[in-house]
Design a protein around this motif. Structure first.
Motif, PDB file in Angstrom:
ATOM      1  N   VAL A 252      21.494  -3.619  62.124  1.00 34.25           N
ATOM      2  CA  VAL A 252      21.373  -2.180  62.336  1.00 34.25           C
ATOM      3  C   VAL A 252      21.017  -1.929  63.793  1.00 34.25           C
ATOM      4  O   VAL A 252      20.186  -2.629  64.382  1.00 34.25           O
ATOM      5  CB  VAL A 252      20.306  -1.543  61.394  1.00 34.25           C
ATOM      6  CG1 VAL A 252      18.949  -2.206  61.553  1.00 34.25           C
ATOM      7  CG2 VAL A 252      20.204  -0.043  61.626  1.00 34.25           C
ATOM      8  N   PHE A 253      21.692  -0.952  64.379  1.00 33.19           N
ATOM      9  CA  PHE A 253      21.418  -0.561  65.758  1.00 33.19           C
ATOM     10  C   PHE A 253      20.807   0.836  65.780  1.00 33.19           C
ATOM     11  O   PHE A 253      21.372   1.777  65.200  1.00 33.19           O
ATOM     12  CB  PHE A 253      22.706  -0.536  66.589  1.00 33.19           C
ATOM     13  CG  PHE A 253      23.337  -1.889  66.786  1.00 33.19           C
ATOM     14  CD1 PHE A 253      22.654  -2.925  67.409  1.00 33.19           C
ATOM     15  CD2 PHE A 253      24.641  -2.118  66.364  1.00 33.19           C
ATOM     16  CE1 PHE A 253      23.244  -4.161  67.604  1.00 33.19           C
ATOM     17  CE2 PHE A 253      25.245  -3.348  66.550  1.00 33.19           C
ATOM     18  CZ  PHE A 253      24.542  -4.373  67.166  1.00 33.19           C
ATOM     19  N   TYR A 254      19.674   0.986  66.456  1.00 31.65           N
ATOM     20  CA  TYR A 254      19.061   2.294  66.677  1.00 31.65           C
ATOM     21  C   TYR A 254      19.317   2.680  68.130  1.00 31.65           C
ATOM     22  O   TYR A 254      18.780   2.055  69.049  1.00 31.65           O
ATOM     23  CB  TYR A 254      17.566   2.247  66.368  1.00 31.65           C
ATOM     24  CG  TYR A 254      17.277   1.922  64.916  1.00 31.65           C
ATOM     25  CD1 TYR A 254      17.758   2.742  63.905  1.00 31.65           C
ATOM     26  CD2 TYR A 254      16.559   0.787  64.561  1.00 31.65           C
ATOM     27  CE1 TYR A 254      17.526   2.444  62.568  1.00 31.65           C
ATOM     28  CE2 TYR A 254      16.317   0.487  63.225  1.00 31.65           C
ATOM     29  CZ  TYR A 254      16.807   1.322  62.234  1.00 31.65           C
ATOM     30  OH  TYR A 254      16.581   1.022  60.900  1.00 31.65           O
ATOM     31  N   LEU A 255      20.164   3.692  68.312  1.00 28.90           N
ATOM     32  CA  LEU A 255      20.576   4.079  69.656  1.00 28.90           C
ATOM     33  C   LEU A 255      19.944   5.399  70.084  1.00 28.90           C
ATOM     34  O   LEU A 255      19.625   6.251  69.260  1.00 28.90           O
ATOM     35  CB  LEU A 255      22.100   4.208  69.715  1.00 28.90           C
ATOM     36  CG  LEU A 255      22.912   2.983  69.257  1.00 28.90           C
ATOM     37  CD1 LEU A 255      24.400   3.230  69.481  1.00 28.90           C
ATOM     38  CD2 LEU A 255      22.464   1.716  69.978  1.00 28.90           C
ATOM     39  N   ALA A 256      19.798   5.550  71.403  1.00 25.47           N
ATOM     40  CA  ALA A 256      19.220   6.768  71.985  1.00 25.47           C
ATOM     41  C   ALA A 256      20.334   7.725  72.374  1.00 25.47           C
ATOM     42  O   ALA A 256      21.306   7.323  73.013  1.00 25.47           O
ATOM     43  CB  ALA A 256      18.376   6.408  73.206  1.00 25.47           C
ATOM     44  N   ASP A 257      20.186   8.992  71.989  1.00 24.42           N
ATOM     45  CA  ASP A 257      21.248   9.946  72.303  1.00 24.42           C
ATOM     46  C   ASP A 257      21.392  10.157  73.819  1.00 24.42           C
ATOM     47  O   ASP A 257      22.475  10.440  74.309  1.00 24.42           O
ATOM     48  CB  ASP A 257      21.018  11.281  71.587  1.00 24.42           C
ATOM     49  CG  ASP A 257      19.809  12.057  72.092  1.00 24.42           C
ATOM     50  OD1 ASP A 257      18.892  11.439  72.670  1.00 24.42           O
ATOM     51  OD2 ASP A 257      19.768  13.290  71.882  1.00 24.42           O
ATOM     52  N   GLN A 258      20.290   9.977  74.566  1.00 20.13           N
ATOM     53  CA  GLN A 258      20.373  10.120  76.021  1.00 20.13           C
ATOM     54  C   GLN A 258      21.263   9.026  76.624  1.00 20.13           C
ATOM     55  O   GLN A 258      22.029   9.276  77.560  1.00 20.13           O
ATOM     56  CB  GLN A 258      18.980  10.079  76.640  1.00 20.13           C
ATOM     57  CG  GLN A 258      18.149  11.329  76.370  1.00 20.13           C
ATOM     58  CD  GLN A 258      16.801  11.293  77.071  1.00 20.13           C
ATOM     59  OE1 GLN A 258      16.583  10.561  78.035  1.00 20.13           O
ATOM     60  NE2 GLN A 258      15.865  12.084  76.577  1.00 20.13           N
ATOM     61  N   THR A 259      21.158   7.812  76.083  1.00 19.72           N
ATOM     62  CA  THR A 259      22.002   6.718  76.569  1.00 19.72           C
ATOM     63  C   THR A 259      23.453   6.990  76.218  1.00 19.72           C
ATOM     64  O   THR A 259      24.361   6.711  77.023  1.00 19.72           O
ATOM     65  CB  THR A 259      21.562   5.371  75.952  1.00 19.72           C
ATOM     66  OG1 THR A 259      20.161   5.195  76.137  1.00 19.72           O
ATOM     67  CG2 THR A 259      22.287   4.215  76.616  1.00 19.72           C
TER      68      THR A 259
END
Length: 314
Positions: A252-259
């Motif tokens: 599972v990947f938790y990504l940042a919307d800013q990135t």
């Protein structure tokens, strides 16, 4: 004309003298501060001997399942940086925060920072701790090391979790390592942080913990390990392009919307790594690159649900 030249020479000499005195003052203030701060650093965790050097590790919680946390590049103190996330995970899991060589309270090393060396050292540390089964959870650059790790020790790793983690095909910039090291050694880095302390990325912790992070930042900033790591960025990323996550490994990947806004291909690149994985997903949270500072509760809750879902489908 002679009078004008004399005035110019005096002015230039004065400017040079002032600059030399200024730089010398900054240098010696930094030197004295570094010595004083050595005695102010507070010990935490435990030391594990790996290849003749001490690697610092914090273990918290006594759950049946184990999570091993690995930091992003240049993190001054992984233990203190992960503090909000450890707080959320430790009531349910045994959480192990490893500080690689050159990070936190671990020793520095002159061994080249290839992904292979990094992975070997982390694995030796876990073996010394008698930790045989675990979930690997890594921030940023640990996405690259983690990919190498799970391919070598697939039978030990029960799941992989990436926190805005790096991917093999992302663009990588070369750091001017020598120039930045000189900036730190000269004391100018300390001065810059004094003028603008917001440059230092920290979790929401008490003032005492912030002070410890700051002191460890000055101690570890681009030390030999981190300098070598930066020099090997491109090779490590390139070598990781040959790898894929094992088919049966939950990811599972938790990504940042800013990135994602800064790099439109961020989410697609992560999704591409999951195309052959049986149990994989991508979750985006509002926030910046250091999601574990601001979204620890959400990460912990979603991860618990992710594992429960996998268990129920088995």
């Amino acid at each position: 004309m002679r009078k004008i030249l004399k005035i110019m020479l005096i002015s230039i000499s004065t400017i040079i003298t002032v600059m030399v005195v200024f730089l010398a003052t900054v240098y010696f203030v930094n030197l004295v501060s570094n010595e004083r701060e050595k005695g102010k650093l507070e010990d935490y965790g435990q030391k594990v001997m790996v290849d003749g050097k001490q690697m610092n590790v914090l273990i918290q919680g006594d759950g049946k399942e184990t999570i091993v946390l690995l930091p992003g590049y240049g993190t001054a103190s992984p233990v203190l940086d992960f503090k909000p996330l450890v707080k959320e995970l430790s009531p349910y899991y045994r959480v192990v925060v490893i500080e690689p060589f050159g990070y936190g309270l671990s020793d520095d090393t002159d061994k080249v920072r290839t992904s292979q060396n990094y992975v070997d050292e982390i694995h030796k540390c876990l073996q010394k701790l008698n930790i045989k089964k675990y979930t690997l959870m890594g921030h940023s650059i640990s996405g690259i090391y983690g990919l190498e790790y799970v391919n070598q020790y697939e039978k030990e790793v029960q799941a992989f979790v990436g926190i805005d983690s790096s991917v093999p095909r992302q663009e990588t910039d070369e750091l001017p390592v020598s120039s930045l090291q000189l900036l730190n050694q000269s004391g100018l880095y300390r001065l810059l942080l004094k003028v603008n302390p917001d440059q230092l990325v920290m979790p929401k912790v008490d003032d005492q913990t912030k002070a410890q992070i700051k002191m460890l930042t000055f101690r570890n900033f681009l030390d030999e390990s981190q300098g070598s790591e930066a020099d090997n960025f491109r090779n490590n990323f390139k070598n990781a392009q040959r790898l894929h996550f094992p088919k049966k490994l939950p990811v599972v990947f938790y990504l940042a919307d800013q990135t994602e806004k800064e790099t439109p291909s961020w989410k697609p690149m992560h999704e591409d790594l999951l195309k052959n994985v049986d149990h994989g997903k991508v979750v985006t949270f509002k926030g910046g690159h250091y999601l574990h500072h601001t979204r620890s509760k959400e990460i912990a809750a979603d991860f618990k649900g992710f594992l429960s879902e996998i268990e129920s489908n088995r």
